[in-house]
Enzyme design. Structure first.
Site, short mmCIF file in Angstrom:
data_model
loop_
_atom_site.label_atom_id
_atom_site.label_comp_id
_atom_site.label_asym_id
_atom_site.label_seq_id
_atom_site.Cartn_x
_atom_site.Cartn_y
_atom_site.Cartn_z
N HIS A 76 0.80 -1.24 0.00
CA HIS A 76 0.00 0.00 0.00
C HIS A 76 0.83 1.28 0.00
O HIS A 76 0.29 2.37 -0.06
CB HIS A 76 -0.95 0.02 1.20
CG HIS A 76 -0.26 0.27 2.51
ND1 HIS A 76 0.50 -0.67 3.14
CD2 HIS A 76 -0.20 1.37 3.30
CE1 HIS A 76 0.99 -0.18 4.25
NE2 HIS A 76 0.59 1.06 4.38
N1 UDP Z 1 -3.69 -5.65 8.66
C1 UDP Z 1 -5.03 -6.02 8.83
N2 UDP Z 1 -5.73 -6.43 7.72
C2 UDP Z 1 -5.19 -6.48 6.47
C3 UDP Z 1 -3.83 -6.09 6.31
C4 UDP Z 1 -3.10 -5.68 7.42
O1 UDP Z 1 -5.55 -6.00 9.94
O2 UDP Z 1 -5.88 -6.85 5.51
C5 UDP Z 1 -2.94 -5.19 9.84
C6 UDP Z 1 -1.60 -5.83 10.05
O3 UDP Z 1 -1.70 -7.00 10.82
C7 UDP Z 1 -0.83 -4.76 10.81
C8 UDP Z 1 -1.44 -3.49 10.31
O4 UDP Z 1 -2.65 -3.83 9.65
O5 UDP Z 1 -1.09 -4.86 12.20
C9 UDP Z 1 -0.49 -2.83 9.35
O6 UDP Z 1 -1.07 -1.74 8.81
P1 UDP Z 1 -0.61 -1.09 7.45
O7 UDP Z 1 0.18 -2.06 6.68
O8 UDP Z 1 -1.81 -0.48 6.84
O9 UDP Z 1 0.28 0.16 7.92
P2 UDP Z 1 1.81 0.32 8.30
O10 UDP Z 1 2.12 -0.68 9.38
O11 UDP Z 1 2.61 0.14 7.07
O12 UDP Z 1 1.87 1.71 8.82
#
Ligand code: UDP
Length: 343
Positions: free
Chosen positions: A198
């Site tokens: 993403h």
């Molecule tokens: N996650 C979720 N459902 C999904 C994909 C990811 O609950 O379909 C969770 C994942 O387990 C993690 C979090 O979302 O805890 C990560 O969020 P994201 O990748 O959006 O953001 P980042 O961590 O890169 O800021």
């Protein structure tokens, strides 16, 4: 004591669950404000429901990622509530807007001191900006605290561990018990790859097309819960694999923790992969979670299809790996640090 917590993105809702509980247990009143940066049900409401997070007292429903549009309505709430602290998480535009809206109220920044050293990433610019203005810098590890020292930021740094580890400690066992996601998707434990993408750089159509060509050549079943902005760009790119919609935390946790391999550009998921003991290939050129790389559990593969496939084929989990990013009790330490640092 009263804190005003500003959230707006999926990972922030997940972190708000353990922290909200710890603040309550420590007798700290929390006013939760949701900017509405993430507003799709599957990126927002589902987390409040299944993780038992109290509904936000203020839901701005702004449906924008523009921090400039968030600051004024947030500042109005801060002025009315007069909290002792404004609490912000991570590195998103909601984080920046929350810190700016705090005005004269001290800011506590959770996940302070992380750096990818890649200033083309909006997240990196956001982290630096918020760290510079925060009074209390809540670091996941010593490396982050040392980084802040080296930058000479004026706030007080406290190493508390990672709140995401708290969420994993609390919810991963529940997820395995409650979720039937493997049965629903016809998967065997250890027999599939989980993919999430993403980041802004990776939804560039040319770059996503390169990654997609690697995914098409990957061996074995692939489960790709696609973020809405990635799903949008994928409709313009030829690919043979299928995607599903984003999953709730419990389904996703059950899925990721039993995967053979994780391919991702997510910050949070690189750590979760480590805690779950699942090898990770990161679809970026750099990461702020460098210790997962040093431990041999995570490999940076960028967007080159051959590099991605080679990394996926080689990915293994080291037998002995250090404990990284705390013990799953960061939230309690944050509550204590708020009391100890109260102006
Ligand atoms: N996650 C979720 N459902 C999904 C994909 C990811 O609950 O379909 C969770 C994942 O387990 C993690 C979090 O979302 O805890 C990560 O969020 P994201 O990748 O959006 O953001 P980042 O961590 O890169 O800021």
């Amino acid at each position: 004591m009263r804190v005003l917590t500003v959230v707006g993105n999926r990972p922030q809702f997940i972190k708000a669950a353990p922290l909200g509980a710890a603040l309550r247990a420590a007798g700290i009143e929390e006013v939760l404000v949701h900017t509405g940066q993430h507003y799709d049900r599957e990126l927002s409401d589902v987390f409040f429901e299944e993780l038992g997070i109290a509904p936000p007292q203020e839901s701005l429903g702004l449906r924008t990622a523009d921090p400039a549009a968030m600051v004024e309505p947030l500042a109005a709430i801060v002025a009315r509530e007069q909290p002792d602290w404004v609490l912000v998480y991570g590195d998103t535009n909601t984080t920046v807007a929350g810190a700016e809206a705090a005005g004269s109220i001290p800011v506590a920044h959770i996940e302070a001191g992380l750096r990818s050293f890649d200033l083309t990433m909006p997240e990196e610019r956001n982290r630096i900006a918020v760290d510079r203005t925060s009074t209390l810098l809540l670091c996941p590890d010593e490396r982050a605290a040392e980084q802040l020292r080296s930058e000479g930021v004026p706030g007080r740094s406290v190493v508390v561990g990672d709140v995401m580890a708290d969420a994993t400690r609390l919810f991963a066992p529940l997820a395995r018990e409650r979720s039937d996601v493997l049965t629903r998707l016809g998967l065997q434990p250890g027999g599939y790859t989980v993919v999430t993408i993403h980041r802004e750089a990776n939804v560039d159509p040319d770059r996503l097309a390169r990654i997609a060509s690697a995914l098409d050549r990957l061996e074995g079943p692939l489960v790709f819960p696609a973020h809405p902005r990635t799903a949008g760009v994928l409709t313009t790119i030829p690919h043979a694999f299928e995607t599903i919609g984003p999953l709730g935390y419990l389904d996703f946790s059950a899925l990721a923790s039993q995967a053979r391999l994780i391919l991702t550009d997510s910050g949070g998921l690189q750590k979760e992969a480590y805690w779950y003991g699942v090898p990770c290939v990161t679809l970026r050129e750099n990461t702020e979670w460098v210790d997962t790389i040093a431990a041999g559990a995570n490999v940076l593969a960028g967007s080159d299809p051959d590099a991605i496939l080679a990394a996926a084929a080689r990915a293994t989990m080291p037998k002995d790996r250090p404990v990284l990013y705390g013990d799953g009790h960061a939230s309690e330490r944050i509550a204590a640090a708020l009391y100890a640092s109260s102006p």
